[in-house]
Design a protein around this motif. Sequence first.
Motif, short mmCIF file in Angstrom:
data_model
loop_
_atom_site.label_atom_id
_atom_site.label_comp_id
_atom_site.label_asym_id
_atom_site.label_seq_id
_atom_site.Cartn_x
_atom_site.Cartn_y
_atom_site.Cartn_z
N VAL A 1 1.01 -1.38 0.51
CA VAL A 1 -0.31 0.09 0.14
C VAL A 1 1.01 1.31 -0.45
CG1 VAL A 1 -1.84 -1.00 0.80
CG2 VAL A 1 0.09 0.22 2.41
N ARG A 2 0.59 2.40 -0.28
CA ARG A 2 1.30 3.40 -0.29
C ARG A 2 0.46 4.53 0.49
NH1 ARG A 2 4.89 5.17 -4.08
NH2 ARG A 2 4.67 7.02 -4.16
N VAL A 3 1.51 4.31 1.61
CA VAL A 3 1.09 5.66 1.83
C VAL A 3 2.02 7.37 2.07
CG1 VAL A 3 0.47 3.93 4.24
CG2 VAL A 3 2.92 4.70 4.35
N MET A 4 1.54 8.24 3.25
CA MET A 4 1.96 9.60 3.54
C MET A 4 2.37 9.20 4.25
SD MET A 4 0.63 13.12 2.67
CE MET A 4 -1.06 13.04 3.62
N ASN A 5 4.05 9.88 4.40
CA ASN A 5 4.37 10.93 6.27
C ASN A 5 3.44 11.82 6.07
OD1 ASN A 5 6.10 11.55 7.96
ND2 ASN A 5 8.18 9.82 7.19
N LEU A 6 3.50 12.17 7.97
CA LEU A 6 2.61 12.78 8.36
C LEU A 6 3.43 14.52 8.30
CD1 LEU A 6 -0.40 11.39 10.12
CD2 LEU A 6 -0.13 12.42 8.17
N GLU A 7 4.77 13.77 8.94
CA GLU A 7 5.84 14.92 9.30
C GLU A 7 6.71 15.16 7.83
OE1 GLU A 7 8.27 14.22 12.26
OE2 GLU A 7 7.12 12.99 13.61
N SER A 8 7.12 14.61 6.67
CA SER A 8 7.20 15.28 5.21
C SER A 8 6.64 15.17 4.40
CB SER A 8 8.32 14.11 5.12
OG SER A 8 8.10 12.87 4.73
N ARG A 9 5.44 14.33 4.69
CA ARG A 9 4.51 14.99 3.66
C ARG A 9 4.82 13.67 2.20
NH1 ARG A 9 0.25 15.75 6.53
NH2 ARG A 9 0.30 17.86 6.87
N SER A 10 5.81 13.40 2.65
CA SER A 10 6.01 12.13 1.07
C SER A 10 5.46 11.04 0.93
CB SER A 10 7.49 11.76 1.48
OG SER A 10 7.84 10.94 2.71
N THR A 11 5.51 10.57 -0.38
CA THR A 11 4.42 9.07 0.25
C THR A 11 5.68 8.20 -0.05
OG1 THR A 11 2.86 10.38 -1.22
CG2 THR A 11 3.10 7.77 -1.15
N ILE A 12 5.01 7.22 0.50
CA ILE A 12 6.38 5.91 0.24
C ILE A 12 5.29 4.58 0.62
CG2 ILE A 12 7.97 6.30 1.96
CD1 ILE A 12 6.67 5.65 4.20
N SER A 13 6.33 3.52 0.15
CA SER A 13 4.93 1.73 0.01
C SER A 13 5.77 1.17 1.34
CB SER A 13 5.73 1.38 -1.53
OG SER A 13 5.35 1.73 -2.63
N ALA A 14 4.45 0.51 1.70
CA ALA A 14 4.16 -0.17 2.71
C ALA A 14 3.89 -1.10 2.01
CB ALA A 14 4.24 0.99 4.10
N THR A 15 4.30 -2.66 2.97
CA THR A 15 3.66 -4.08 2.74
C THR A 15 3.06 -4.09 4.31
OG1 THR A 15 5.56 -4.76 1.78
CG2 THR A 15 3.99 -6.67 2.72
N VAL A 16 1.70 -4.76 4.37
CA VAL A 16 0.92 -4.63 6.17
C VAL A 16 1.31 -5.94 5.59
CG1 VAL A 16 -1.83 -4.75 6.59
CG2 VAL A 16 -1.51 -3.50 3.93
N GLN A 17 1.56 -6.33 7.13
CA GLN A 17 1.89 -7.07 8.04
C GLN A 17 0.60 -8.15 8.59
OE1 GLN A 17 5.45 -8.09 7.97
NE2 GLN A 17 5.21 -6.80 6.97
N PRO A 18 0.44 -9.49 8.95
CA PRO A 18 -0.64 -9.81 9.60
C PRO A 18 -1.25 -9.61 10.68
CG PRO A 18 1.30 -11.33 9.28
CD PRO A 18 2.38 -10.17 8.71
N ASP A 19 -0.75 -9.13 11.52
CA ASP A 19 -0.84 -8.36 12.12
C ASP A 19 -1.29 -6.66 12.54
OD1 ASP A 19 0.98 -7.04 12.49
OD2 ASP A 19 2.21 -6.65 14.32
N GLY A 20 -1.47 -6.54 10.87
CA GLY A 20 -1.70 -4.80 10.70
C GLY A 20 -1.56 -4.08 10.55
N SER A 21 0.40 -4.09 10.69
CA SER A 21 0.94 -3.20 10.98
C SER A 21 1.33 -2.92 9.25
CB SER A 21 2.27 -3.72 12.46
OG SER A 21 3.12 -4.11 11.75
N LEU A 22 2.24 -1.90 9.47
CA LEU A 22 3.03 -1.59 8.04
C LEU A 22 4.60 -1.47 7.93
CD1 LEU A 22 0.81 1.34 6.62
CD2 LEU A 22 0.60 -1.53 6.39
N LEU A 23 5.29 -2.11 7.00
CA LEU A 23 6.91 -2.41 7.10
C LEU A 23 7.02 -1.47 5.75
CD1 LEU A 23 8.96 -3.53 8.56
CD2 LEU A 23 8.46 -5.59 7.25
#
Length: 112
Positions: free
Chosen positions: A87-109
């Motif tokens: 999934v794509r996510v937007m860092n709230l501090e820097s406003r940059s967009t990065i990709s992260a993988t959804v983990q089985p516990d619902g966290s993002l890596l």
Amino acid sequence: MPAGTVLTAADLRAADSDRPGISDPSQIIGLQTRITIYEGRPLQASLLQAPKLIARNQIVQVTFQRGPLRIVTEARTLSDGAAGDLVRVMNLESRSTISATVQPDGSLLALN
């Protein structure tokens, strides 16, 4: 069952029918419906998906890990995601967009 319902054993009923569908309930318990499914309709794999753990516009913690370095920050998700999805996510501090993988516990890596 409305779209987005996670199936339980109580939602299923065996029926004798010549219409094609999934016959083993253990294959579909815990999956989520993609569309509204009306009573009596046979369930097919195309109507189901892995349950979404992350919702669009959700504020989440994203972890970046490389060796002993670990960075955790808050981000806003830009799409829904199930375990293993990218999934794509937007860092709230820097406003940059990065990709992260959804983990089985619902966290993002975060990816490199």
